[in-house]
Design a protein around this motif. Structure first.
Motif, short mmCIF file in Angstrom:
data_model
loop_
_atom_site.label_atom_id
_atom_site.label_comp_id
_atom_site.label_asym_id
_atom_site.label_seq_id
_atom_site.Cartn_x
_atom_site.Cartn_y
_atom_site.Cartn_z
N LEU A 109 28.82 38.69 38.73
CA LEU A 109 28.66 37.18 38.38
C LEU A 109 29.78 36.08 37.38
CD1 LEU A 109 24.94 37.07 38.78
CD2 LEU A 109 26.54 35.87 40.40
N LEU A 110 29.46 36.82 36.21
CA LEU A 110 30.79 36.74 35.58
C LEU A 110 32.23 36.42 35.72
CD1 LEU A 110 30.99 36.16 32.61
CD2 LEU A 110 31.78 38.14 31.53
N LYS A 111 32.19 38.04 36.08
CA LYS A 111 33.91 37.78 36.30
C LYS A 111 33.98 36.18 38.11
CE LYS A 111 35.13 41.90 36.62
NZ LYS A 111 35.71 43.71 36.89
N THR A 112 32.65 36.03 38.88
CA THR A 112 32.78 34.85 40.11
C THR A 112 33.25 33.83 39.34
OG1 THR A 112 31.83 36.24 41.24
CG2 THR A 112 32.01 34.13 42.48
N VAL A 113 31.97 33.32 38.26
CA VAL A 113 32.30 31.95 37.74
C VAL A 113 33.58 31.62 37.33
CG1 VAL A 113 29.64 31.66 37.52
CG2 VAL A 113 31.19 32.82 35.88
N GLY A 114 34.01 32.98 36.71
CA GLY A 114 36.25 32.88 35.91
C GLY A 114 36.72 33.01 36.80
N TYR A 115 36.56 33.16 38.36
CA TYR A 115 37.35 33.14 39.73
C TYR A 115 37.63 31.40 40.04
CZ TYR A 115 40.12 33.56 43.59
OH TYR A 115 41.27 33.57 44.86
N PHE A 116 35.80 30.92 40.06
CA PHE A 116 35.24 29.46 40.52
C PHE A 116 35.99 28.72 39.56
CE2 PHE A 116 33.02 26.38 41.27
CZ PHE A 116 32.48 26.03 42.23
N LYS A 117 35.98 28.58 38.40
CA LYS A 117 36.99 28.01 37.87
C LYS A 117 38.50 27.91 37.16
CE LYS A 117 34.32 24.52 35.45
NZ LYS A 117 34.58 23.62 36.38
N LYS A 118 38.47 29.40 37.04
CA LYS A 118 39.84 29.76 36.20
C LYS A 118 40.77 30.29 37.18
CE LYS A 118 37.93 29.03 31.88
NZ LYS A 118 38.40 27.52 31.08
N GLY A 119 40.20 30.44 38.18
CA GLY A 119 40.79 31.00 39.04
C GLY A 119 41.85 32.35 38.48
N ASN A 120 40.79 33.14 38.36
CA ASN A 120 41.20 34.20 37.37
C ASN A 120 40.18 35.00 37.58
OD1 ASN A 120 42.03 36.16 35.30
ND2 ASN A 120 43.30 34.81 34.65
N GLN A 121 39.61 36.57 37.28
CA GLN A 121 38.63 36.76 38.16
C GLN A 121 38.63 38.17 36.91
OE1 GLN A 121 41.23 38.22 38.73
NE2 GLN A 121 41.30 40.36 38.85
N THR A 122 39.33 37.88 35.45
CA THR A 122 39.33 39.18 34.31
C THR A 122 38.27 38.28 34.10
OG1 THR A 122 40.43 37.14 32.99
CG2 THR A 122 41.76 38.83 34.19
N PRO A 123 37.31 39.40 32.69
CA PRO A 123 36.35 38.66 32.27
C PRO A 123 36.24 38.29 30.88
CG PRO A 123 36.00 41.68 32.52
CD PRO A 123 37.79 41.34 33.12
#
Length: 488
Positions: free
Chosen positions: A338-352
């Protein structure tokens, strides 16, 4: 905290009467001429007087003061807040502004951020597509594509997710509908999210603690289980799922095994879900007589993508289902996903790192008190995570007006009934405490909501670090502290 002086005079006046009453009762019940005496479980006179002359709030305050001198907690660092969301006032507290290790109560922040940003009906999609053309003999002259989106439940059966076998059956039926009887090409794995499963671990993670939940990390691809170093004893399980944990010499990271066969031989589970799905799919097709001439390969980006047709689309359980499973079972792998998903959703990046920034920014927008907050991972495994009890209760209070609050509230374990709280509050508080638990070595945490006997909803946080004694001892004291709050 409570001022004991105003109660001393009343209790002193009653002391002689209590002593006389106890003496009289003992005289009546004891007969020196009787060889066998019956045991009577009479209520403690002091406890009866306390409940008679002290209010529930005063009893809570007394419990707080008592615990300060308790051998299990006197050298611990701990904090407590019981809060009334209607009056917006603290009812009782201790060390409310002290930053403490929250353990898995960190998931309260992670799961709420996901619900807020993605919506409770969000689903991850895993698609089967093909390029090229199908000739009159059913031969596909092109590639099959498995296009993923980072579904954390893929193939796990978690939260109602399909197993790999069910997904493969659905994909195979899709090929049959298209009339494909042979694939003259490769099976390509393409996913924009979670480009790799080998990432740096969160700072200062404690991986092996008694009776805790752990995150599988790294990949077992190309790993021979015979070379793994087992770090738990035979017949020792760390979770209800009977998983065994070991360190991979290839990735120098912890992964886990589903089965222990003895003599250091392990049967491993692949956390690299898309690769496992693709390889299993290919093997299943070949076994059923549908030849695949090519191999499985990974393509994360494609400058000139082929024109493709969608054959089948697998949808994950809803985010509401995933959040429920995550909080009920304190599932670390889902929380980190979920942490990676919200990062990708907002910033286009799946990193922690992107995930941490996204969660922190969301908390700031939600007026979370960031003072004392250190958010290092999505699951709470890192000891570098810090939060204050007062910020937790004010945050939980602010959520009560959101459109997804009921979904969030329903995801929390219930005292004496469900999830990680099933074995706490078995008597007093059964069905009245709704909270996320947290456990690391010498860390025990509890935060959530209380339904009082009068029907009110209160919010609380209780974080204990560096206690003495066992986990059960701390849990018992937590229950004792919470008990009088039910009468508030």
């Amino acid at each position: 905290m409570v001022n004991f002086r105003k109660y001393i005079s009343g209790i002193t006046v009653l002391a002689s009467g209590l002593f006389l009453a106890q003496t009289t009762v003992s005289t009546v019940l004891f007969n020196s001429n009787s060889e066998s005496q019956k045991s009577f479980n009479l209520p403690s006179p002091v406890a009866m007087i306390e409940k008679t002359i002290l209010s529930p709030k005063e009893l809570v305050d007394i419990n707080v003061n008592t615990m300060m001198a308790d051998p299990v907690l006197k050298n611990a660092t701990w904090g407590f807040v019981i809060y009334d969301p209607k009056t917006k006032k603290v009812i009782s507290s201790y060390n409310e502004n002290t930053p403490l290790v929250p353990a898995s109560t960190t998931k309260l922040l992670t799961t709420e951020t996901a619900l807020s940003l993605l919506g409770e009906n969000y689903r991850w999609m895993t698609q089967l597509e093909y390029s090229g053309n199908v000739d009159e003999n059913g031969v596909l002259n092109g590639n099959l594509y498995i296009v993923g989106s980072g579904d954390p439940s893929l193939g796990t059966n978690k939260a109602g997710a399909w197993s790999y076998k069910e997904i493969i059956t659905d994909f195979t039926e899709g090929l049959s509908r298209e009339g494909i009887k042979k694939v003259n090409g490769d099976i390509v794995i393409q996913t924009a999210l979670f480009k790799g499963n080998i990432t740096r671990l969160p700072e200062n993670v404690v991986w092996l603690e008694n009776n805790n939940y752990y995150l599988p990390a790294g990949t077992t691809k190309e790993i021979n289980p015979m070379n793994e170093k087992l770090i738990v004893k035979k017949n020792t399980t760390i979770s209800n799922d009977k998983k065994y944990f070991y360190v991979s010499p290839y990735t120098n990271q912890m992964v886990y095994a589903e089965k222990y066969d003895g003599d250091g031989i392990l049967t491993t589970k692949l956390p690299d879900a898309p690769a496992f799905l693709a390889n299993s799919f290919r093997a299943s097709l070949v076994k059923s007589g549908l030849a695949v001439t090519g191999k499985v390969q990974t393509k994360t980006t494609d400058a000139q993508p082929e024109i493709r047709k969608t054959v089948s689309m697998y949808k994950s359980p809803t985010l509401a289902d995933i959040v429920y499973y995550t909080n009920q079972r304190s599932d670390n792998s889902l929380a980190e996903a979920l942490l990676k998903t919200v990062g990708y959703f907002k910033k286009g990046n799946q990193t922690p790192e992107a995930g941490r920034e996204t969660v922190t920014e969301h908390l700031k927008d939600a007026a979370f008190d960031l003072e004392g907050l250190t958010y290092m991972d999505g699951s709470g495994l890192s000891r570098s995570n810090k939060v204050t009890p007062i910020s937790q209760v004010k945050y939980l209070t602010s959520l009560m007006g959101t459109k997804y609050y009921q979904t969030y509230f329903n995801s929390l374990p219930i005292g004496g009934q469900s999830g990680t709280l099933k074995r706490m509050f078995l008597e007093t508080g059964n069905g009245q405490v709704f909270a996320k638990t947290g456990t690391l070595n010498k860390v025990k945490a509890l935060a959530g909501y209380i339904k009082t006997n009068s029907g009110k909803t209160l919010v609380f946080s209780l974080l204990v670090n560096n206690y003495a004694g066992s986990v059960d001892m701390v849990k018992k004291r937590m229950e004792q502290l919470i008990e009088p709050t039910l009468d508030l």
